[in-house]
Design a protein around this motif. Structure first.
Motif, short mmCIF file in Angstrom:
data_model
loop_
_atom_site.label_atom_id
_atom_site.label_comp_id
_atom_site.label_asym_id
_atom_site.label_seq_id
_atom_site.Cartn_x
_atom_site.Cartn_y
_atom_site.Cartn_z
N PRO A 1 0.83 -1.22 0.00
CA PRO A 1 0.00 0.00 0.00
C PRO A 1 0.86 1.27 0.00
N HIS A 2 1.45 1.55 -1.12
CA HIS A 2 2.39 2.67 -1.21
C HIS A 2 1.66 4.02 -1.17
N SER A 3 2.39 5.06 -0.88
CA SER A 3 1.83 6.41 -0.90
C SER A 3 1.62 6.86 -2.34
N TYR B 1 5.91 -8.37 -2.87
CA TYR B 1 5.18 -7.12 -2.69
C TYR B 1 3.93 -7.04 -3.57
N GLY B 2 3.62 -8.13 -4.27
CA GLY B 2 2.38 -8.20 -5.04
C GLY B 2 2.29 -7.17 -6.14
N MET B 3 3.41 -6.88 -6.79
CA MET B 3 3.45 -5.82 -7.79
C MET B 3 4.32 -6.25 -8.98
N ALA B 4 4.02 -7.41 -9.54
CA ALA B 4 4.83 -7.93 -10.63
C ALA B 4 4.83 -7.00 -11.85
N HIS C 1 10.05 5.16 -6.50
CA HIS C 1 9.25 5.71 -5.39
C HIS C 1 8.67 4.58 -4.53
N ILE C 2 8.04 3.61 -5.19
CA ILE C 2 7.36 2.53 -4.46
C ILE C 2 8.37 1.64 -3.74
N ALA C 3 9.44 1.27 -4.43
CA ALA C 3 10.39 0.32 -3.84
C ALA C 3 11.13 0.91 -2.65
N ARG C 4 11.44 2.19 -2.68
CA ARG C 4 12.12 2.79 -1.52
C ARG C 4 11.24 2.69 -0.28
N GLU C 5 9.95 2.90 -0.44
CA GLU C 5 9.04 2.76 0.69
C GLU C 5 8.93 1.31 1.14
N ALA C 6 8.66 0.42 0.17
CA ALA C 6 8.35 -0.97 0.50
C ALA C 6 9.53 -1.69 1.15
N LEU C 7 10.72 -1.49 0.62
CA LEU C 7 11.89 -2.19 1.16
C LEU C 7 12.27 -1.70 2.54
N SER C 8 11.80 -0.51 2.91
CA SER C 8 12.10 0.04 4.24
C SER C 8 11.02 -0.29 5.26
N ASP C 9 9.88 -0.80 4.82
CA ASP C 9 8.72 -0.99 5.69
C ASP C 9 8.77 -2.38 6.34
N THR C 10 9.57 -2.52 7.36
CA THR C 10 9.76 -3.82 7.98
C THR C 10 8.50 -4.31 8.71
#
Length: 328
Positions: free
Chosen positions: A34-36, A196-199, A231-240
């Motif tokens: 659920p990215h921003s 991350y369900g975003m293929a 944008h999306i990957a920076r958020e997702a990879l940091s969201d432990t």
């Protein structure tokens, strides 16, 4: 050659099936990150080099790479396969621990290598390029870290290369070998889209020695990763926190699918928390039974007893349960 995720082919095979289709033919999580909101300039401008460097730093931390210099960001791991195969200078042969994802063998052949596909780990080291998918797709087989590092050492000594595809490692008990990539003789591949369900975002990473990483980046060229993906990957990879919660959710769903299939007399014999693997003489019948009900699974033409089944999404379980209960 067929792959999962082809609904056009499913409709051609089962033209009378009800819509909408439920696609269980892939190993992609049903829970997208659920990215921003993506800023407008992510679409309007070419990606900035600083943004790519920042993503590589975050990816290095997330995957346990020695540093950002060891990380290559690419538009999916698929595009990396022929590039990496082509970097093995003087290589003549490739060995792939099989059965597994068919694109590794295809990429090696495109690079002009003679390909051995084998189920025997001991046979791999004789080749110049070795590929191990860990955990494996579709069986879920896991090769211990010690064995992989020993194999990487043997490849390094003779100037060969071991590729460890960890596309499904985010949900696995397998120990990553990304931290050893700096020693040489080793490339680790990590897929973003599956966990991350975003293929459809098309993002993946190679982790390897900085000298080899630089060669891969040169072949990819500039702007390999899109602004929205950065944008999306920076958020997702940091969201432990999200990662931990999603691993638990996927594990529970996988257990639920196991129970459902066992009730239909189809015990699961492998897989990961993103897909389950069945080896049964009735696999073709199950593929057809599900397909006629608008549920597509992943069959393997060369191995008719094998079937891979992905996780249903939150709104799909009732139809999947009904299909399983009516299978004979």
């Amino acid at each position: 050659m067929t792959h999962g995720g082809n609904l056009s082919r499913a409709r051609a095979l089962f033209p009378q099936a009800p819509e909408p289709w439920i696609d269980l033919s892939t190993g992609i999580s049903p829970y997208s990150y659920p990215h921003s909101a993506i800023p407008a300039n992510a679409f309007a401008r070419l990606p900035e080099p600083d943004a790519v460097r920042r993503l590589k730093e975050i990816a290095a931390e997330a995957y346990g790479a020695p540093s950002a210099a060891h990380v290559v960001a690419a538009p999916g791991t698929q595009i990396l396969l022929p590039i990496i195969a082509g970097l093995c200078q003087g290589a003549r042969s490739a060995a792939i621990l099989s059965p597994t994802y068919a694109e590794h063998a295809r990429a090696a052949r495109l690079a002009g290598l003679a390909v051995l596909e084998t189920g025997d780990l001991a046979e791999l080291a004789a080749a110049d390029l070795v590929v191990v998918v860990n955990p494996n797709n579709p069986t879920g087989r896991v090769i211990p870290r010690y064995d992989l590092l020993e194999l990487a050492g043997r490849m390094r000594t003779k100037g060969g290369l071991l590729v460890v595809d960890e596309a499904f490692n985010d949900v696995s008990a397998a120990d990553s070998v990304a931290d050893a990539a700096g020693d040489g003789g080793l490339v680790v591949l990590r897929s973003f889209g599956k966990f991350y369900g975003m293929a459809g975002l098309r993002l993946g990473f190679a982790i390897t020695h900085p000298a080899l990483a630089a060669q891969v980046e040169t072949r990819l060229g500039p702007w390999a990763v899109s602004g929205p993906a950065l944008h999306i990957a920076r958020e997702a990879l940091s969201d432990t926190a999200w990662q931990a919660a999603t691993r638990q959710r996927l594990a529970e769903d996988a257990a639920g699918l196991d129970h459902l299939l066992a009730a239909a007399g189809l015990p699961v014999c492998g897989g990961t928390s993103l897909f389950r693997f069945i080896r049964d003489a009735r696999a073709r019948s199950l593929f057809r039974h599900f397909g006629e009900r608008g549920i597509i699974t992943r069959r393997f033409e060369e191995r008719p007893d094998d079937l891979r089944i992905g996780l249903p999404g939150p709104g799909d379980w009732v139809r999947v349960e009904e299909a399983a209960w009516t299978f004979e």
